[in-house]
Design an enzyme around this catalytic site. Structure first.
Site, PDB file in Angstrom:
ATOM      1  N   CYS A   1      56.888 -47.602  49.622  1.00 50.68           N
ATOM      2  CA  CYS A   1      57.857 -48.173  50.562  1.00 50.68           C
ATOM      3  C   CYS A   1      59.318 -48.069  50.144  1.00 50.68           C
ATOM      4  O   CYS A   1      60.127 -47.516  50.885  1.00 50.68           O
ATOM      5  CB  CYS A   1      57.503 -49.625  50.839  1.00 50.68           C
ATOM      6  SG  CYS A   1      55.966 -49.752  51.773  1.00 50.68           S
TER       7      CYS A   1
ATOM      8  N   LYS B   1      52.260 -50.448  40.761  1.00 54.12           N
ATOM      9  CA  LYS B   1      52.337 -51.869  40.408  1.00 54.12           C
ATOM     10  C   LYS B   1      50.925 -52.356  40.114  1.00 54.12           C
ATOM     11  O   LYS B   1      49.960 -51.640  40.408  1.00 54.12           O
ATOM     12  CB  LYS B   1      52.990 -52.677  41.546  1.00 54.12           C
ATOM     13  CG  LYS B   1      52.143 -52.724  42.817  1.00 54.12           C
ATOM     14  CD  LYS B   1      52.895 -53.287  43.982  1.00 54.12           C
ATOM     15  CE  LYS B   1      52.979 -54.781  43.938  1.00 54.12           C
ATOM     16  NZ  LYS B   1      53.355 -55.368  45.234  1.00 54.12           N
TER      17      LYS B   1
ATOM     18  N   ASP C   1      40.457 -44.369  62.489  1.00 51.77           N
ATOM     19  CA  ASP C   1      41.144 -43.441  61.581  1.00 51.77           C
ATOM     20  C   ASP C   1      40.599 -42.039  61.802  1.00 51.77           C
ATOM     21  O   ASP C   1      39.451 -41.864  62.235  1.00 51.77           O
ATOM     22  CB  ASP C   1      40.940 -43.859  60.112  1.00 51.77           C
ATOM     23  CG  ASP C   1      42.037 -43.313  59.211  1.00 51.77           C
ATOM     24  OD1 ASP C   1      42.894 -44.107  58.764  1.00 51.77           O
ATOM     25  OD2 ASP C   1      42.053 -42.087  58.960  1.00 51.77           O
TER      26      ASP C   1
ATOM     27  N   GLU D   1      55.776 -54.722  59.299  1.00 51.29           N
ATOM     28  CA  GLU D   1      54.902 -55.406  58.346  1.00 51.29           C
ATOM     29  C   GLU D   1      55.617 -55.570  57.011  1.00 51.29           C
ATOM     30  O   GLU D   1      56.313 -54.668  56.563  1.00 51.29           O
ATOM     31  CB  GLU D   1      53.615 -54.582  58.176  1.00 51.29           C
ATOM     32  CG  GLU D   1      52.622 -55.182  57.225  1.00 51.29           C
ATOM     33  CD  GLU D   1      52.298 -56.629  57.570  1.00 51.29           C
ATOM     34  OE1 GLU D   1      51.823 -56.901  58.678  1.00 51.29           O
ATOM     35  OE2 GLU D   1      52.534 -57.511  56.709  1.00 51.29           O
TER      36      GLU D   1
ATOM     37  N   PHE E   1      62.332 -60.971  42.014  1.00 54.28           N
ATOM     38  CA  PHE E   1      62.879 -59.602  42.003  1.00 54.28           C
ATOM     39  C   PHE E   1      64.048 -59.438  41.044  1.00 54.28           C
ATOM     40  O   PHE E   1      64.978 -58.690  41.297  1.00 54.28           O
ATOM     41  CB  PHE E   1      63.255 -59.156  43.438  1.00 54.28           C
ATOM     42  CG  PHE E   1      62.100 -58.481  44.116  1.00 54.28           C
ATOM     43  CD1 PHE E   1      60.967 -59.198  44.419  1.00 54.28           C
ATOM     44  CD2 PHE E   1      62.120 -57.123  44.399  1.00 54.28           C
ATOM     45  CE1 PHE E   1      59.867 -58.587  45.004  1.00 54.28           C
ATOM     46  CE2 PHE E   1      61.035 -56.503  44.981  1.00 54.28           C
ATOM     47  CZ  PHE E   1      59.908 -57.243  45.283  1.00 54.28           C
TER      48      PHE E   1
HETATM   49  N1  LIG Z   1      51.550 -49.891  52.011  1.00 57.82           N
HETATM   50  C1  LIG Z   1      52.395 -50.913  52.103  1.00 57.82           C
HETATM   51  O1  LIG Z   1      52.532 -51.724  51.196  1.00 57.82           O
HETATM   52  C2  LIG Z   1      53.196 -51.116  53.359  1.00 57.82           C
HETATM   53  C3  LIG Z   1      53.840 -52.345  53.582  1.00 57.82           C
HETATM   54  C4  LIG Z   1      54.572 -52.518  54.751  1.00 57.82           C
HETATM   55  C5  LIG Z   1      54.678 -51.476  55.659  1.00 57.82           C
HETATM   56  N2  LIG Z   1      54.066 -50.280  55.395  1.00 57.82           N
HETATM   57  C6  LIG Z   1      54.182 -49.218  56.398  1.00 57.82           C
HETATM   58  O2  LIG Z   1      52.975 -49.188  57.148  1.00 57.82           O
HETATM   59  C7  LIG Z   1      52.612 -47.853  57.499  1.00 57.82           C
HETATM   60  C8  LIG Z   1      51.244 -47.523  56.942  1.00 57.82           C
HETATM   61  O3  LIG Z   1      51.293 -47.585  55.530  1.00 57.82           O
HETATM   62  P1  LIG Z   1      49.966 -47.447  54.650  1.00 57.82           P
HETATM   63  O4  LIG Z   1      50.379 -47.629  53.242  1.00 57.82           O
HETATM   64  O5  LIG Z   1      48.910 -48.316  55.217  1.00 57.82           O
HETATM   65  O6  LIG Z   1      49.614 -45.910  54.930  1.00 57.82           O
HETATM   66  P2  LIG Z   1      48.319 -45.100  54.498  1.00 57.82           P
HETATM   67  O7  LIG Z   1      48.782 -43.715  54.254  1.00 57.82           O
HETATM   68  O8  LIG Z   1      47.595 -45.836  53.422  1.00 57.82           O
HETATM   69  O9  LIG Z   1      47.385 -45.127  55.799  1.00 57.82           O
HETATM   70  C9  LIG Z   1      47.629 -44.430  56.955  1.00 57.82           C
HETATM   71  C10 LIG Z   1      46.283 -44.097  57.603  1.00 57.82           C
HETATM   72  O10 LIG Z   1      46.507 -43.630  58.923  1.00 57.82           O
HETATM   73  C11 LIG Z   1      45.564 -42.605  59.207  1.00 57.82           C
HETATM   74  N3  LIG Z   1      46.060 -41.822  60.338  1.00 57.82           N
HETATM   75  C12 LIG Z   1      47.099 -40.959  60.378  1.00 57.82           C
HETATM   76  N4  LIG Z   1      47.283 -40.478  61.631  1.00 57.82           N
HETATM   77  C13 LIG Z   1      46.332 -41.051  62.416  1.00 57.82           C
HETATM   78  C14 LIG Z   1      46.007 -40.970  63.791  1.00 57.82           C
HETATM   79  N5  LIG Z   1      46.716 -40.221  64.630  1.00 57.82           N
HETATM   80  N6  LIG Z   1      44.956 -41.679  64.248  1.00 57.82           N
HETATM   81  C15 LIG Z   1      44.247 -42.448  63.411  1.00 57.82           C
HETATM   82  N7  LIG Z   1      44.513 -42.582  62.094  1.00 57.82           N
HETATM   83  C16 LIG Z   1      45.545 -41.890  61.597  1.00 57.82           C
HETATM   84  C17 LIG Z   1      45.463 -41.854  57.897  1.00 57.82           C
HETATM   85  O11 LIG Z   1      44.268 -41.103  57.828  1.00 57.82           O
HETATM   86  C18 LIG Z   1      45.504 -43.008  56.881  1.00 57.82           C
HETATM   87  O12 LIG Z   1      44.213 -43.485  56.569  1.00 57.82           O
HETATM   88  C19 LIG Z   1      53.745 -46.988  56.929  1.00 57.82           C
HETATM   89  O13 LIG Z   1      54.705 -46.803  57.929  1.00 57.82           O
HETATM   90  C20 LIG Z   1      54.318 -47.824  55.814  1.00 57.82           C
HETATM   91  O14 LIG Z   1      55.666 -47.526  55.553  1.00 57.82           O
HETATM   92  C21 LIG Z   1      53.324 -50.092  54.290  1.00 57.82           C
END
Ligand SMILES: NC(=O)c1ccc[n+]([C@@H]2O[C@H](COP(=O)([O-])OP(=O)(O)OC[C@H]3O[C@@H](n4cnc5c(N)ncnc54)[C@H](O)[C@@H]3O)[C@@H](O)[C@H]2O)c1
Length: 462
Positions: free
Chosen positions: A287, A347, A38, A160, A276
């Protein structure tokens, strides 16, 4: 820890958010060697020191059990070069027009493109939620990188579906795993990666039991663009389901019907299913809002209308406004009134505040001249830090919250808010109005404690 593991891979996960950490932790638990990368130095330092950076039940335990195979770094160049599979799990926030901001994905891909892979074959699996066609764009971007001629690298779409609050269980016991690729060797690597999950051949971690009667998960193999669309279609469908029952709840309020019983009555139909169908304030989080907006933005690019998805978004907006309308109906003017919000996070069982209904409701109440108090089992520090300008007074517990309030609104159905000490709360309030934004309280019990119960399509019993 695991038995019958066909292949143990070197994995590099880019992005240590909710998805990256759960993916990395679980894959390491299943026997792979994982490096999580990260850009956020503080986050990585905390992770290296075993300090949790998100609230996700069971994650800390999985990370502890897998610690010998799980590393965290801000660099990662060498780890990416040596990885069999690089998993991209960075954020994909919304642009103002609803489209997807792919900056984080592009940055990650450019970094990968600049690296000489040391494996003969390498998969770049995109787990971030990205619009249809991103896989092809990503492949083109990676091909611009310098590579030894024999090396082969392919982009796979691997969306995911985990839910915050139950993410570790969702990862280990998924309904399905979707892999979008046309390369047979990449498909084989993805099958090997997920083999323990597909066969459920691993020891069940403490605290994350395998669901009763859990069937082996299906693997959906398809083209990348289909995989990308599956993710958006899934979230749009779930949004529609929630908005549909909310629409019915609005009608129940008019007719004196009980939406909870309507939900049971229709949910027993296997074609509909019971999940749901919880009427209330509606969905929030990182999301549904951004993914429905992105789907609509993609359709717009092709001049296509998607009225069902659009309607779901509009109904969801209306649900948030409805909280205010219900309060206005009970309290008449809101100026000078004090409203206590039970819950801040979008949530239960997460600390995530992104697009949380509580924030929108608090903002609107403040604009209308009300004083807002709030209480949440884990969300308060994040709210103070991320929304310092929001005029909220934070309470340590529900009794503190209720003191001097004219109304309480149950916004997030945390377990402890399902069992409120109602008579004690009633005693310290100025007026006794309880808006049950999640329809989880017993209207008769609430009324017996001296409250005016206000539900969403569930009022007729009070
Ligand atoms: N949160 C959920 O419930 C969920 C579920 C399914 C899918 N998703 C998808 O998964 C993806 C991630 O979601 P999230 O909630 O984990 O996001 P998040 O914002 O919690 O985490 C993203 C992380 O990526 C890091 N980051 C950004 N650019 C980077 C780079 N170039 N190199 C290294 N690290 C980098 C950020 O610092 C951050 O810690 C999104 O596309 C989201 O839509 C999320």
């Amino acid at each position: 820890m695991t038995g019958g593991m066909p292949r143990c891979y070197q994995i590099c996960v880019i992005g240590c958010g909710y998805v990256g950490l759960v993916t990395g932790g679980c894959l390491a638990y299943l026997g792979h060697r994982v490096v999580c990368v990260d850009l956020d130095r503080d986050r990585i330092t905390a992770l290296q020191n075993g300090v949790p950076v998100i609230h996700e039940p069971g994650l800390a335990e999985i990370q502890r059990l897998a610690e010998k195979r799980l590393l965290y770094t801000t660099g990662g160049t060498e780890d990416m070069a040596q990885a069999d599979i690089i998993i991209v799990a960075v954020g994909t926030p919304s642009l103002p027009d609803g489209g997807v901001d792919l900056t984080q994905v592009e940055d990650a891909l450019r970094k990968i493109a600049g690296i000489h892979q040391q494996r003969e074959r390498q998969v770049v699996a995109i787990k971030s939620t990205v619009p249809a066609g991103t896989g092809e764009w990503a492949s083109a971007l990676l091909q611009s990188g310098r590579q030894p001629t024999a090396a082969r690298r392919t982009v796979v779409s691997n969306p995911e579906f985990l839910r915050e609050g139950s993410a570790v269980g969702d990862m280990l016991y998924p309904d399905r795993i979707v892999v979008g690729t046309v390369d047979s060797w990449a498909l084989e690597m993805m099958e090997n990666l997920y083999q323990p999950i597909l066969t459920q051949n691993f020891s069940v971690p403490p605290g994350i039991p395998r669901p009763h009667d859990f069937p082996l998960p299906a693997m959906v193999r398809c083209k990348p663009v289909t995989a990308e669309l599956i993710k958006y279609a899934a979230n749009a469908f779930l949004s529609v389901k929630v908005s549909f029952i909310n629409e019915i709840a609005g009608l129940c309020d008019k007719l004196g019907a009980d939406v909870r019983q309507v939900a049971v009555g229709i949910g027993l139909d296997r074609r509909i299913g019971p999940l749901f169908l919880q009427a209330g304030i509606g969905w929030g989080g990182n999301c549904f809002g951004k993914d429905t907006a992105a789907l609509l933005a993609t359709a717009r690019e092709y001049g296509l209308e998607m009225p069902i998805t659009k309607g779901a978004v509009e109904v969801n907006r209306r649900q948030r406004r409805m909280v205010i309308e219900k309060l206005q109906q009970e309290l008449k003017t809101l100026r000078g009134k004090t409203v206590g919000l039970l819950g801040l996070t979008f949530k239960p069982n997460t600390d995530d505040l992104r697009d949380a209904p509580a924030l929108a409701i608090a903002g609107q109440l403040v604009r209308l001249g009300a004083f807002v108090k709030a209480c949440d089992p884990v969300g308060v520090p994040g709210c103070r830090q991320q929304y310092p300008d929001l005029a909220i007074t934070y309470a340590d517990n529900v009794l503190d919250l209720a003191k001097g309030c004219d109304a309480l609104v149950l916004v997030t159905e945390w377990e402890e808010f399902r069992h409120l000490p109602l008579p004690a709360l009633a005693e310290v309030m100025r007026q006794r109005v309880l808006v049950d934004g999640r329809n989880v309280l017993d209207p008769l019990e609430v009324a017996a404690a001296g409250f005016r119960y206000v539900g969403f399509g569930s009022n007729q019993q009070s």
